[in-house]
Design a protein around this motif. Sequence first.
Motif, mmCIF file in Angstrom:
data_model
loop_
_atom_site.group_PDB
_atom_site.id
_atom_site.type_symbol
_atom_site.label_atom_id
_atom_site.label_comp_id
_atom_site.label_asym_id
_atom_site.label_seq_id
_atom_site.Cartn_x
_atom_site.Cartn_y
_atom_site.Cartn_z
ATOM 1 N N ALA A 73 6.659 0.574 11.311
ATOM 2 C CA ALA A 73 6.920 1.661 10.370
ATOM 3 C C ALA A 73 7.596 1.044 9.160
ATOM 4 O O ALA A 73 8.687 0.487 9.279
ATOM 5 C CB ALA A 73 7.798 2.734 11.004
ATOM 6 N N GLY A 74 6.926 1.117 8.027
ATOM 7 C CA GLY A 74 7.473 0.551 6.800
ATOM 8 C C GLY A 74 7.745 1.636 5.789
ATOM 9 O O GLY A 74 7.266 2.770 5.925
ATOM 10 N N PRO A 75 8.502 1.306 4.761
ATOM 11 C CA PRO A 75 8.778 2.303 3.726
ATOM 12 C C PRO A 75 7.482 2.848 3.128
ATOM 13 O O PRO A 75 6.546 2.094 2.861
ATOM 14 C CB PRO A 75 9.564 1.513 2.671
ATOM 15 C CG PRO A 75 10.127 0.340 3.407
ATOM 16 C CD PRO A 75 9.124 0.015 4.474
ATOM 17 N N TRP A 76 7.433 4.158 2.929
ATOM 18 C CA TRP A 76 6.249 4.798 2.349
ATOM 19 C C TRP A 76 6.096 4.405 0.886
ATOM 20 O O TRP A 76 5.019 4.060 0.434
ATOM 21 C CB TRP A 76 6.359 6.309 2.530
ATOM 22 C CG TRP A 76 5.467 7.134 1.663
ATOM 23 C CD1 TRP A 76 5.859 8.081 0.765
ATOM 24 C CD2 TRP A 76 4.027 7.122 1.615
ATOM 25 N NE1 TRP A 76 4.753 8.652 0.159
ATOM 26 C CE2 TRP A 76 3.612 8.074 0.670
ATOM 27 C CE3 TRP A 76 3.061 6.392 2.267
ATOM 28 C CZ2 TRP A 76 2.282 8.317 0.364
ATOM 29 C CZ3 TRP A 76 1.723 6.633 1.962
ATOM 30 C CH2 TRP A 76 1.350 7.588 1.025
ATOM 31 N N ARG A 77 7.162 4.464 0.145
ATOM 32 C CA ARG A 77 7.188 4.092 -1.268
ATOM 33 C C ARG A 77 8.539 3.437 -1.559
ATOM 34 O O ARG A 77 9.521 3.708 -0.860
ATOM 35 C CB ARG A 77 7.014 5.332 -2.164
ATOM 36 C CG ARG A 77 5.658 6.001 -2.056
ATOM 37 C CD ARG A 77 4.639 5.198 -2.863
ATOM 38 N NE ARG A 77 3.349 5.835 -2.905
ATOM 39 C CZ ARG A 77 2.288 5.426 -2.230
ATOM 40 N NH1 ARG A 77 2.373 4.414 -1.414
ATOM 41 N NH2 ARG A 77 1.135 6.027 -2.359
#
Length: 170
Positions: A73-77
């Motif tokens: 799970a990575g930052p969306w923006r």
Amino acid sequence: MVLPQAVIRPAVPADLKAVAEINAHYVTNTVITFEETPPTVEDWQHKLADLTGRGLPFLVADLSGEVAGYAYAGPWRPKPAYRNTVEDTIYLSPAYTGRGLGGALLGELVTRSIAAGMRRMIAVIAGAGDDRSIELHRRFGFTEAGRLTEVGYKHGRWIDTTLMQRALAG
């Protein structure tokens, strides 16, 4: 079905060579990632350090010591107001698709993202003529949020993406 010996666990640096190899297959041979040059093991080391430093999950599916897939799970923006929204990424070794590992990884990724205090999870699914990823996400409560047409160009063709999302908290 999930392979009985599969263990979903946090990734460690020793896993990253296998992660890089799995990813390189998709970068080189498919349009499901918009990467055009496979990230190096060093790139993956930076990714692991960044995500774990943020308290976000980076997981592997371990089959008796072999990494059969990974998810994170990575930052969306990058803008600060998006800090509670993550984008999921899931890739399986081609030898282990269709055996339930994607669902095992996504389920654990959702659970750990909730524990990390995230509010929403986004999936950006490249249109590759195969709806398995869309169906997987639907099984885990994701709903379609929209379609972006011809936003990527790879291997001589234009590619659409489907955006899906699900609530993680309130």
